[in-house]
Design an enzyme around this catalytic site. Structure first.
Site, PDB file in Angstrom:
ATOM      1  N   GLY A  46       0.780  -1.240   0.000  1.00  0.00           N
ATOM      2  CA  GLY A  46       0.000   0.000   0.000  1.00  0.00           C
ATOM      3  C   GLY A  46       0.808   1.284   0.000  1.00  0.00           C
ATOM      4  CG  ASP A 105      -9.104   0.627   9.183  1.00  0.00           C
ATOM      5  OD1 ASP A 105      -9.857   1.196   9.972  1.00  0.00           O
ATOM      6  OD2 ASP A 105      -9.516  -0.210   8.367  1.00  0.00           O
ATOM      7  NE  ARG A 167      -1.871  -3.161  -4.077  1.00  0.00           N
ATOM      8  CZ  ARG A 167      -2.143  -3.339  -2.777  1.00  0.00           C
ATOM      9  NH1 ARG A 167      -2.229  -2.313  -1.970  1.00  0.00           N
ATOM     10  NH2 ARG A 167      -2.340  -4.556  -2.297  1.00  0.00           N
TER      11      ARG A 167
HETATM   12  P1  IMP Z   1      -4.999  -1.462  10.126  1.00  0.00           P
HETATM   13  O1  IMP Z   1      -3.937  -2.484  10.367  1.00  0.00           O
HETATM   14  O2  IMP Z   1      -6.350  -1.910  10.598  1.00  0.00           O
HETATM   15  O3  IMP Z   1      -4.648  -0.085  10.599  1.00  0.00           O
HETATM   16  O4  IMP Z   1      -5.173  -1.386   8.568  1.00  0.00           O
HETATM   17  C1  IMP Z   1      -4.145  -0.982   7.768  1.00  0.00           C
HETATM   18  C2  IMP Z   1      -4.152  -1.742   6.478  1.00  0.00           C
HETATM   19  O5  IMP Z   1      -5.465  -2.138   6.062  1.00  0.00           O
HETATM   20  C3  IMP Z   1      -3.634  -0.809   5.412  1.00  0.00           C
HETATM   21  O6  IMP Z   1      -2.262  -1.046   5.213  1.00  0.00           O
HETATM   22  C4  IMP Z   1      -4.461  -1.170   4.211  1.00  0.00           C
HETATM   23  O7  IMP Z   1      -3.783  -2.136   3.453  1.00  0.00           O
HETATM   24  C5  IMP Z   1      -5.720  -1.775   4.735  1.00  0.00           C
HETATM   25  N1  IMP Z   1      -6.861  -0.834   4.678  1.00  0.00           N
HETATM   26  C6  IMP Z   1      -7.423  -0.172   5.707  1.00  0.00           C
HETATM   27  N2  IMP Z   1      -8.438   0.600   5.296  1.00  0.00           N
HETATM   28  C7  IMP Z   1      -8.505   0.429   3.950  1.00  0.00           C
HETATM   29  C8  IMP Z   1      -9.373   0.970   2.928  1.00  0.00           C
HETATM   30  O8  IMP Z   1     -10.265   1.792   3.149  1.00  0.00           O
HETATM   31  N3  IMP Z   1      -9.131   0.555   1.665  1.00  0.00           N
HETATM   32  C9  IMP Z   1      -8.150  -0.346   1.343  1.00  0.00           C
HETATM   33  N4  IMP Z   1      -7.324  -0.867   2.260  1.00  0.00           N
HETATM   34  C10 IMP Z   1      -7.503  -0.494   3.560  1.00  0.00           C
HETATM   35 MG    MG Z   2      -1.498  -2.153   3.373  1.00  0.00          MG
END
Ligand code: IMP
Ligand code: MG
Length: 182
Positions: A46, A105, A167
């Site tokens: 990402g 997130d 992406r």
């Molecule tokens: P976290 O570990 O829950 O903070 O999520 C982070 C990872 O989830 C990011 O590196 C993204 O790859 C994915 N992610 C979180 N939200 C989104 C979104 O709205 N669209 C696409 N990927 C997301």
């Molecule tokens: Mg990611």
């Protein structure tokens, strides 16, 4: 112009994102003016688009490395487990490190990678993301700088994917996979 029936709304276009990335690079240039070098660590995949644009505007000597991590899900919710599949190669002991990802997130990805990197004794460690879903945070982590605070919606483009696609879109959009044909 890209057209896809799952796009609900375009949140930021390329010009707006590029402008904000330039501001983030300026923040780095100011805050690391006395740093010998910076090691940027991107979370694949990402961070790729954001990191590529960001580092070209950074004027401090920089190195780049990547981690690949995998989170485990029970149903649609993260189980809180994250495994580092590929670790960095560069030695970061006593170096200024900036951890970069597309979005924060729940925070599990960056919280766990940050804790893993801390064990390698960097001189400093900051976190920068292009987007931040602050309202979704479950883990104790905040970005030192983020590009845009975004709503609790599923986003794609500018590095963010749906099933590993989109992406490459030069904008970020709210995406509803149930809305139309793909
Ligand atoms: P976290 O570990 O829950 O903070 O999520 C982070 C990872 O989830 C990011 O590196 C993204 O790859 C994915 N992610 C979180 N939200 C989104 C979104 O709205 N669209 C696409 N990927 C997301
Ligand atoms: Mg990611």
């Amino acid at each position: 112009m890209i057209s896809n029936s799952c796009i609900t709304k375009i949140l930021y276009n390329r010009e707006e994102i590029k402008f904000r990335i330039a501001e983030i690079a300026e923040w780095i240039n100011r805050n690391y003016a006395n740093s010998k070098e910076i090691v940027f660590i991107g979370v694949l995949k990402g961070s790729l688009i954001f990191l590529t644009e960001l580092i070209q505007k950074v004027k401090i000597d920089s190195m780049i490395d990547f981690v690949i991590a995998k989170s485990y899900f029970g149903g649609t919710e993260s189980t809180g487990e994250l495994k580092i599949i590929t670790d960095i190669d560069i030695k970061i002991e006593n170096k200024d490190v900036i951890l970069v990802d597309d979005i924060l997130d729940s925070g599990i990805t960056l919280a766990k990678i940050r804790d893993h990197l801390k064990l390698k004794s960097p001189k400093s460690l900051k976190v920068i993301t292009l987007f931040d879903k602050k309202s979704k945070r479950k883990y104790d982590i905040d970005a030192d700088v983020s590009g845009f605070e975004v709503p609790d919606a599923f986003l794609v483009g500018y590095g963010l994917d749906y099933q590993d696609k989109y992406r490459n879109w030069p904008f970020v959009a709210i995406f509803d996979p149930n809305k139309g044909e793909k």
